[in-house]
Design an enzyme around this catalytic site. Structure first.
Site, PDB file in Angstrom:
ATOM      1  CG  ASP A  11      -1.615   1.167   1.337  1.00  0.00           C
ATOM      2  OD1 ASP A  11      -2.573   1.326   0.371  1.00  0.00           O
ATOM      3  OD2 ASP A  11      -1.784   1.975   2.001  1.00  0.00           O
ATOM      4  CB  SER A  12       0.079   4.855  -1.076  1.00  0.00           C
ATOM      5  OG  SER A  12      -0.984   4.849   0.011  1.00  0.00           O
ATOM      6  CE1 TYR A  43       2.824   5.252  -3.142  1.00  0.00           C
ATOM      7  CE2 TYR A  43       1.756   3.482  -4.221  1.00  0.00           C
ATOM      8  CZ  TYR A  43       2.822   3.795  -3.602  1.00  0.00           C
ATOM      9  OH  TYR A  43       4.060   3.333  -3.552  1.00  0.00           O
ATOM     10  N   GLY A  44      -2.517   9.147  -4.486  1.00  0.00           N
ATOM     11  CA  GLY A  44      -3.826   9.310  -5.250  1.00  0.00           C
ATOM     12  C   GLY A  44      -3.795  10.801  -5.920  1.00  0.00           C
ATOM     13  CB  CYS A  74      -3.256   0.793  -2.849  1.00  0.00           C
ATOM     14  SG  CYS A  74      -2.836   2.286  -3.334  1.00  0.00           S
ATOM     15  CB  THR A  76      -4.487   4.843  -5.590  1.00  0.00           C
ATOM     16  OG1 THR A  76      -5.244   5.855  -4.953  1.00  0.00           O
ATOM     17  CG2 THR A  76      -3.635   5.600  -6.931  1.00  0.00           C
ATOM     18  CD  GLU A 152      -0.105   7.407   5.671  1.00  0.00           C
ATOM     19  OE1 GLU A 152       0.947   7.170   6.228  1.00  0.00           O
ATOM     20  OE2 GLU A 152      -0.580   6.234   5.175  1.00  0.00           O
ATOM     21  CB  CYS A 184      -8.976   4.844  -0.439  1.00  0.00           C
ATOM     22  SG  CYS A 184      -7.290   5.049   0.505  1.00  0.00           S
ATOM     23  CB  THR A 185      -6.867   0.024   2.064  1.00  0.00           C
ATOM     24  OG1 THR A 185      -5.722   0.363   1.592  1.00  0.00           O
ATOM     25  CG2 THR A 185      -7.359  -1.118   1.283  1.00  0.00           C
ATOM     26  CG  HIS A 186      -4.890   5.468   3.737  1.00  0.00           C
ATOM     27  ND1 HIS A 186      -4.399   4.860   2.862  1.00  0.00           N
ATOM     28  CD2 HIS A 186      -4.233   5.982   4.727  1.00  0.00           C
ATOM     29  CE1 HIS A 186      -3.145   4.973   2.938  1.00  0.00           C
ATOM     30  NE2 HIS A 186      -2.932   5.577   4.013  1.00  0.00           N
TER      31      HIS A 186
END
Length: 270
Positions: A11-12, A43-44, A74, A76, A152, A184-186
């Site tokens: 993932d990012s 990354y997005g 991810c 993205t 983040e 998005c996995t976030h």
């Protein structure tokens, strides 16, 4: 590769840990190697070419760790670089198709919302996947570029995050969607905030959960499912491109597993 080989997840940054959490829960016999590209997150807001280059480097690094399957945890990458499996000649899954299928199967009023990074929304990956499954469904999209940096930063329960989320989600509320893809996995890390805004009547579709279920099916189909007696001494290994200590602390706050070590690597070598 063999049954004892690991699942490779990238993932990012931190978001892919939501996928790891579900993998540990649903596939407890599997070994997992995770790479979070914490030096280049997010990354997005990058170009398709840059996202693809990053994804290729991430995948090449994971291939050095004896993996049997590759997961782009991810949204993205899954949206704009979905052919990694062909490039690396190994089983591969992203998050788009299993998540789109779950949303299409869940909606009652035929109105599905999708939130994601700008690159994910511009690709219309979820929209195309859902419409290919059922052309009668209405899909409404909204990019939420501030969500990843807020996660983040660790601002999961903060008035600023609440305000940003309320602004992003207003137009989807107005469309009266009954199903919302957290594209998005976030974003599952902001689930409580999103739930508070959208209300209990809206089903939130978690790509991490749906991808873990899909992966279990894929491993069985390929004859690669792990067995409890075959787990490695260190079944869960974590690598990042920066901020290893911060990553470890965050991982320990959300995973049902004590992350003892996170190793920093130079991703530009791959």
């Amino acid at each position: 590769m063999s049954k004892t080989s690991a699942i490779g997840v990238f993932d990012s940054g931190l978001g892919g840990l939501t996928a790891v959490k579900e993998l540990i829960r649903f596939l407890p016999n599997e070994n997992i190697v995770y790479f979070g590209d914490t030096s280049r997150v997010p990354y997005g807001n990058r170009s398709k070419e840059t996202i693809t280059r990053y994804a290729m480097q991430d995948a090449r690094f994971l291939q050095t760790k004896d993996i049997k399957i590759l997961i782009a945890a991810c949204g993205t990458v899954s949206s704009v670089a979905g052919n990694l499996g062909d490039e690396f000649h190994m089983p591969y899954t992203g998050v788009v198709n299993p998540t789109a299928y779950a949303a299409a199967s869940t909606t009652k009023n035929g109105k599905i919302g999708v939130i994601g990074t700008t690159a994910t929304i511009n690709s219309s990956s979820y929209k195309h996947a859902i419409e290919n499954m059922n052309s009668s469904l209405n899909v409404y999209q909204r990019d939420c570029p501030l969500f990843v940096p807020l996660v983040e930063e660790g601002w999961l329960h903060d008035p600023v995050t609440d305000e940003v989320a309320a602004r992003y989600l207003k137009e989807l509320q107005d469309k009266q969607v009954d199903t919302l893809i957290l594209g998005c996995t976030h974003y599952p890390l902001l689930r409580s905030t999103i739930r508070k805004i959208m209300g209990d009547g809206v089903c939130l579709v978690n790509p991490a959960y749906e991808t873990a279920l899909e992966l279990g099916r894929l491993l069985e189909e390929k004859g690669l499912a792990g067995e409890g007696t075959e787990k490695n001494e260190f079944p869960y290994r974590f690598y990042v491109s920066d901020l290893a200590d911060e990553f470890k602390a965050f991982a320990n706050s959300i995973l049902p597993y004590d992350v003892e070590m996170t190793k920093k690597i130079d991703i530009e070598k791959y």
